[in-house]
Design a protein around this motif. Sequence first.
Motif, PDB file in Angstrom:
ATOM      1  N   LEU A   1       7.988 -25.442 -19.836  1.00 17.30           N
ATOM      2  CA  LEU A   1       9.371 -25.290 -19.360  1.00 17.30           C
ATOM      3  C   LEU A   1      10.048 -24.113 -20.054  1.00 17.30           C
ATOM      4  O   LEU A   1      10.835 -23.383 -19.441  1.00 17.30           O
ATOM      5  CB  LEU A   1      10.162 -26.572 -19.627  1.00 17.30           C
ATOM      6  N   GLY A   2       9.735 -23.956 -21.330  1.00 15.56           N
ATOM      7  CA  GLY A   2      10.324 -22.841 -22.083  1.00 15.56           C
ATOM      8  C   GLY A   2       9.971 -21.517 -21.440  1.00 15.56           C
ATOM      9  O   GLY A   2      10.824 -20.629 -21.315  1.00 15.56           O
ATOM     10  N   ILE A   3       8.735 -21.385 -21.004  1.00 16.24           N
ATOM     11  CA  ILE A   3       8.325 -20.127 -20.362  1.00 16.24           C
ATOM     12  C   ILE A   3       8.838 -20.070 -18.923  1.00 16.24           C
ATOM     13  O   ILE A   3       9.442 -19.086 -18.491  1.00 16.24           O
ATOM     14  CB  ILE A   3       6.786 -19.972 -20.394  1.00 16.24           C
ATOM     15  N   GLY A   4       8.633 -21.156 -18.169  1.00 17.52           N
ATOM     16  CA  GLY A   4       8.955 -21.157 -16.740  1.00 17.52           C
ATOM     17  C   GLY A   4      10.444 -21.009 -16.465  1.00 17.52           C
ATOM     18  O   GLY A   4      10.878 -20.088 -15.764  1.00 17.52           O
ATOM     19  N   LEU A   5      11.208 -21.894 -17.069  1.00 18.13           N
ATOM     20  CA  LEU A   5      12.653 -21.889 -16.813  1.00 18.13           C
ATOM     21  C   LEU A   5      13.276 -20.578 -17.320  1.00 18.13           C
ATOM     22  O   LEU A   5      14.140 -19.985 -16.672  1.00 18.13           O
ATOM     23  CB  LEU A   5      13.265 -23.091 -17.544  1.00 18.13           C
ATOM     24  N   SER A   6      12.792 -20.115 -18.482  1.00 21.29           N
ATOM     25  CA  SER A   6      13.331 -18.869 -19.038  1.00 21.29           C
ATOM     26  C   SER A   6      13.028 -17.695 -18.114  1.00 21.29           C
ATOM     27  O   SER A   6      13.863 -16.804 -17.934  1.00 21.29           O
ATOM     28  CB  SER A   6      12.736 -18.594 -20.417  1.00 21.29           C
ATOM     29  N   SER A   7      11.846 -17.687 -17.516  1.00 24.29           N
ATOM     30  CA  SER A   7      11.517 -16.593 -16.595  1.00 24.29           C
ATOM     31  C   SER A   7      12.531 -16.545 -15.457  1.00 24.29           C
ATOM     32  O   SER A   7      12.966 -15.473 -15.040  1.00 24.29           O
ATOM     33  CB  SER A   7      10.129 -16.786 -15.984  1.00 24.29           C
ATOM     34  N   MET A   8      12.901 -17.722 -14.960  1.00 23.27           N
ATOM     35  CA  MET A   8      13.890 -17.789 -13.886  1.00 23.27           C
ATOM     36  C   MET A   8      15.230 -17.228 -14.365  1.00 23.27           C
ATOM     37  O   MET A   8      15.864 -16.426 -13.683  1.00 23.27           O
ATOM     38  CB  MET A   8      14.116 -19.245 -13.453  1.00 23.27           C
ATOM     39  N   VAL A   9      15.641 -17.679 -15.535  1.00 19.41           N
ATOM     40  CA  VAL A   9      16.951 -17.277 -16.049  1.00 19.41           C
ATOM     41  C   VAL A   9      17.022 -15.764 -16.235  1.00 19.41           C
ATOM     42  O   VAL A   9      17.957 -15.112 -15.773  1.00 19.41           O
ATOM     43  CB  VAL A   9      17.241 -17.978 -17.398  1.00 19.41           C
ATOM     44  N   TYR A  10      16.024 -15.187 -16.883  1.00 21.78           N
ATOM     45  CA  TYR A  10      16.111 -13.743 -17.177  1.00 21.78           C
ATOM     46  C   TYR A  10      15.883 -12.906 -15.939  1.00 21.78           C
ATOM     47  O   TYR A  10      16.435 -11.819 -15.809  1.00 21.78           O
ATOM     48  CB  TYR A  10      15.166 -13.379 -18.328  1.00 21.78           C
ATOM     49  N   SER A  11      15.074 -13.440 -15.012  1.00 22.82           N
ATOM     50  CA  SER A  11      14.916 -12.742 -13.748  1.00 22.82           C
ATOM     51  C   SER A  11      16.265 -12.691 -13.023  1.00 22.82           C
ATOM     52  O   SER A  11      16.675 -11.641 -12.525  1.00 22.82           O
ATOM     53  CB  SER A  11      13.868 -13.453 -12.898  1.00 22.82           C
ATOM     54  N   ALA A  12      16.979 -13.820 -13.021  1.00 24.36           N
ATOM     55  CA  ALA A  12      18.303 -13.860 -12.370  1.00 24.36           C
ATOM     56  C   ALA A  12      19.285 -12.937 -13.087  1.00 24.36           C
ATOM     57  O   ALA A  12      20.121 -12.293 -12.453  1.00 24.36           O
ATOM     58  CB  ALA A  12      18.831 -15.288 -12.356  1.00 24.36           C
ATOM     59  N   MET A  13      19.156 -12.837 -14.411  1.00 20.72           N
ATOM     60  CA  MET A  13      20.023 -11.931 -15.171  1.00 20.72           C
ATOM     61  C   MET A  13      19.767 -10.481 -14.725  1.00 20.72           C
ATOM     62  O   MET A  13      20.702  -9.696 -14.534  1.00 20.72           O
ATOM     63  CB  MET A  13      19.746 -12.079 -16.667  1.00 20.72           C
ATOM     64  N   GLY A  14      18.499 -10.148 -14.525  1.00 20.43           N
ATOM     65  CA  GLY A  14      18.144  -8.803 -14.056  1.00 20.43           C
ATOM     66  C   GLY A  14      18.734  -8.528 -12.677  1.00 20.43           C
ATOM     67  O   GLY A  14      19.269  -7.454 -12.406  1.00 20.43           O
ATOM     68  N   ILE A  15      18.670  -9.517 -11.800  1.00 19.82           N
ATOM     69  CA  ILE A  15      19.206  -9.380 -10.437  1.00 19.82           C
ATOM     70  C   ILE A  15      20.721  -9.149 -10.487  1.00 19.82           C
ATOM     71  O   ILE A  15      21.275  -8.350  -9.736  1.00 19.82           O
ATOM     72  CB  ILE A  15      18.935 -10.656  -9.612  1.00 19.82           C
ATOM     73  N   LEU A  16      21.375  -9.870 -11.400  1.00 16.47           N
ATOM     74  CA  LEU A  16      22.821  -9.705 -11.540  1.00 16.47           C
ATOM     75  C   LEU A  16      23.153  -8.251 -11.919  1.00 16.47           C
ATOM     76  O   LEU A  16      24.002  -7.615 -11.290  1.00 16.47           O
ATOM     77  CB  LEU A  16      23.346 -10.669 -12.608  1.00 16.47           C
ATOM     78  N   PHE A  17      22.443  -7.721 -12.903  1.00 18.32           N
ATOM     79  CA  PHE A  17      22.721  -6.341 -13.316  1.00 18.32           C
ATOM     80  C   PHE A  17      22.349  -5.346 -12.224  1.00 18.32           C
ATOM     81  O   PHE A  17      22.956  -4.287 -12.108  1.00 18.32           O
ATOM     82  CB  PHE A  17      21.986  -6.009 -14.621  1.00 18.32           C
ATOM     83  N   ALA A  18      21.358  -5.696 -11.415  1.00 14.34           N
ATOM     84  CA  ALA A  18      20.925  -4.797 -10.350  1.00 14.34           C
ATOM     85  C   ALA A  18      21.939  -4.711  -9.216  1.00 14.34           C
ATOM     86  O   ALA A  18      21.753  -3.962  -8.268  1.00 14.34           O
ATOM     87  CB  ALA A  18      19.566  -5.225  -9.811  1.00 14.34           C
ATOM     88  N   SER A  19      23.050  -5.445  -9.328  1.00 12.96           N
ATOM     89  CA  SER A  19      24.098  -5.274  -8.318  1.00 12.96           C
ATOM     90  C   SER A  19      24.865  -3.973  -8.553  1.00 12.96           C
ATOM     91  O   SER A  19      25.599  -3.522  -7.685  1.00 12.96           O
ATOM     92  CB  SER A  19      25.060  -6.462  -8.330  1.00 12.96           C
ATOM     93  N   ILE A  20      24.679  -3.362  -9.714  1.00 12.83           N
ATOM     94  CA  ILE A  20      25.295  -2.048  -9.963  1.00 12.83           C
ATOM     95  C   ILE A  20      24.809  -1.097  -8.866  1.00 12.83           C
ATOM     96  O   ILE A  20      23.612  -0.925  -8.687  1.00 12.83           O
ATOM     97  CB  ILE A  20      24.888  -1.507 -11.347  1.00 12.83           C
ATOM     98  N   PRO A  21      25.747  -0.510  -8.091  1.00  8.92           N
ATOM     99  CA  PRO A  21      25.307   0.273  -6.931  1.00  8.92           C
ATOM    100  C   PRO A  21      24.784   1.652  -7.329  1.00  8.92           C
ATOM    101  O   PRO A  21      25.532   2.616  -7.388  1.00  8.92           O
ATOM    102  CB  PRO A  21      26.575   0.392  -6.073  1.00  8.92           C
ATOM    103  N   THR A  22      23.521   1.737  -7.596  1.00  7.63           N
ATOM    104  CA  THR A  22      22.923   3.003  -7.985  1.00  7.63           C
ATOM    105  C   THR A  22      21.526   3.097  -7.401  1.00  7.63           C
ATOM    106  O   THR A  22      20.931   2.071  -7.070  1.00  7.63           O
ATOM    107  CB  THR A  22      22.832   3.120  -9.519  1.00  7.63           C
ATOM    108  N   GLY A  23      21.034   4.309  -7.292  1.00 10.05           N
ATOM    109  CA  GLY A  23      19.687   4.485  -6.770  1.00 10.05           C
ATOM    110  C   GLY A  23      18.675   4.716  -7.876  1.00 10.05           C
ATOM    111  O   GLY A  23      17.527   5.031  -7.617  1.00 10.05           O
ATOM    112  N   SER A  24      19.116   4.580  -9.128  1.00  8.57           N
ATOM    113  CA  SER A  24      18.171   4.867 -10.204  1.00  8.57           C
ATOM    114  C   SER A  24      18.068   3.685 -11.165  1.00  8.57           C
ATOM    115  O   SER A  24      19.071   3.224 -11.713  1.00  8.57           O
ATOM    116  CB  SER A  24      18.610   6.155 -10.920  1.00  8.57           C
ATOM    117  N   PRO A  25      16.851   3.173 -11.368  1.00 10.12           N
ATOM    118  CA  PRO A  25      16.652   2.009 -12.233  1.00 10.12           C
ATOM    119  C   PRO A  25      17.271   2.205 -13.616  1.00 10.12           C
ATOM    120  O   PRO A  25      17.809   1.255 -14.187  1.00 10.12           O
ATOM    121  CB  PRO A  25      15.127   1.895 -12.332  1.00 10.12           C
ATOM    122  N   GLY A  26      17.232   3.434 -14.142  1.00 12.22           N
ATOM    123  CA  GLY A  26      17.775   3.704 -15.472  1.00 12.22           C
ATOM    124  C   GLY A  26      19.233   3.283 -15.595  1.00 12.22           C
ATOM    125  O   GLY A  26      19.650   2.763 -16.627  1.00 12.22           O
ATOM    126  N   GLU A  27      19.990   3.479 -14.523  1.00  6.03           N
ATOM    127  CA  GLU A  27      21.413   3.168 -14.585  1.00  6.03           C
ATOM    128  C   GLU A  27      21.684   1.663 -14.581  1.00  6.03           C
ATOM    129  O   GLU A  27      22.811   1.234 -14.811  1.00  6.03           O
ATOM    130  CB  GLU A  27      22.154   3.844 -13.429  1.00  6.03           C
TER     131      GLU A  27
END
Lengths: 250, 324
Positions: free
Chosen positions: A138-164
């Motif tokens: 669960l520590g690995i599985g649930l955490s993967s979900m959480v951090y993946s969702a965190m990445g998706i949240l930040f990816a709402s920044i409207p940019t065409g470059s991953p660096g930003e």
Amino acid sequence: MTQVTIGDRIRRSWAITVKDMKIYYMRPPALMFGILFPVALFFTFTVGRNLSPDRLIPVLSAQTVFWSASTIGPVAIPMERRLRTFERFLSAPISLIAVLWGKMMAGFIFGAGITTLATVIGILWGNQTVSNPAALVLGIGLSSMVYSAMGILFASIPTGSPGEVIVPLNFVRIPLMFVSGMFIPVENMPAAGQIVAALSPLTHTIGLLNLGTGSPSVFGFAANIGALLVWMLVFLYVGQLFHKMIMRRE
Amino acid sequence: MTNTNAIEAHGLTKFYGDFLAVDHISFEVEQGEIFGFLGPNGAGKSTTIRMLTGVSTPTEGTAKIMGFDILKHSVEAKSVMGIVPDISNIYTELSAWENLIFTGKLYGVSKDRREKKAEELLQLFDLYDRWDEKTETFSRGMRRRVCIAMALISDSKVLYLDEPTSGLDVKSVRSIRRLIRELNEDGLTVFLTTHNIEEASQMCDRIAIINRGRIAEIDTPERIRTAMKSNQAVEIAFKEQTKGTREMLEKLSSVTEVQKRGDKLRLITNDSAQTLREILQAIDENGLVPVSLNTLGASMEDAFLWLTGAEMESEIIHRRNRRR
Ligand SMILES: Nc1ncnc2c1ncn2[C@@H]1O[C@H](COP(=O)(O)OP(=O)(O)OP(=O)(O)O)[C@@H](O)[C@H]1O
Ligand SMILES: [Mg+2]
């Protein structure tokens, strides 16, 4: 007109996951922040500190899951914005939340896969007994979900470059490592630090992984699971709000 | 069901910050029509398509696709449409086949059906030989065809095409136009944007002329041309041309307007025969030396310029002057 069932939604969302796996797993930024970075950080902070395997393995696994799972969204979504393939999801018969769920699963599988591998290597190499397999999984599985969702949240920044996306994300990821009991045990923190630690999802990841290798978790199993679930929903929901806001502006 | 309009737009409006890109646009497209959106760069064509397809949320107004509200019943509305945006947004990391199959999955097309359809479409679009190759290596025309094929894999009822042929060679343009017509004959409703007047008048049953976010006119290409019959023109160039020449031409009784077009002067008139007579007389009287003289029927171009306003006109003159 045929009805779109829940099953249909899951299948469409899964199609997005599979496509993202095919396209983005082998991208240089995914490999760098998803694999190289956690491994390098692990050695930087642990070599020469003479820690026992039961202290090392939770740090290794937490580090890996934290970085790898949160990297796929910030690589995939900006690239799709640049090539304007992201629009395809917006005009397809699938809700935004299902799109983001599909994207989250791609990060989840990446994070969980790499972390499982790293953890198994750690366990075999340290000859560590797993005292609570459920907590470890669960520590690995649930955490993967959480951090993946965190990445998706930040990816709402409207940019065409991953660096930003990755740079602002690092401004959150790096401080979080220091307030989550990864290097300084939560018990040894001042009261204010402990409150911050309780709020950080990473603390709860480490809690579960500690339980897995036979060490105690400061906040306990139930609190760890609850906190991770809440964070996952918060990241996904806020991520969806941000993506909708961008659609109103664009 | 047959009475349902394929597309209904009510007061669609889009602000980018303070900038009004689309200004309360309303129109209806019947099932089976080819409806054209004709307008210059920046008119708001792509923005309108983006709002009609759910990519961009309108600031104000609503749209229905086959009776489904694009915001309230978006999944149903989106199930019936295929979209070809202004740039071919295909997955260049994937092959043409994979692009089609993925789109099929996204639209819930069953496995058998999407594989059969993908094969048909690859044949139809002349891509079958290279079905397994990454589309990275494809030319612009090939990518366009992949993009259109992707919009067709799900048996859409309404096809949106944002400048489907721009930037393609004559052969590709012809084959794409022919395909669109064939699809339309099979019952597909087509909404296309273009700034190419020829394309609009060749392809469309009805045309909306859009400029600066507003619809100036909606009509058949033929009727728009007829409406312009009163706007015939005579173009003339002189060896030497002074301000006086232009003033002299402006005084001719049959001329309603004089426009400068490069080194030529264009005289807008209701009666070009009368204008010719008057010009020849004026040439004689003033001892001018004409180098060319043409009469122009009302073309779609005239219709377009007239309907989208004098603003455009002065922009053209301005640009030409700067180039000199
Ligand atoms: N995302 C955006 N943010 C701000 N302004 C925008 C945005 N997209 C478009 N615009 C502006 O809105 C106006 C309409 O743009 P749009 O792309 O709809 O025009 P168009 O008719 O498709 O033109 P073209 O023939 O060049 O494709 C333009 O002035 C453009 O600069
Ligand atoms: Mg456009």
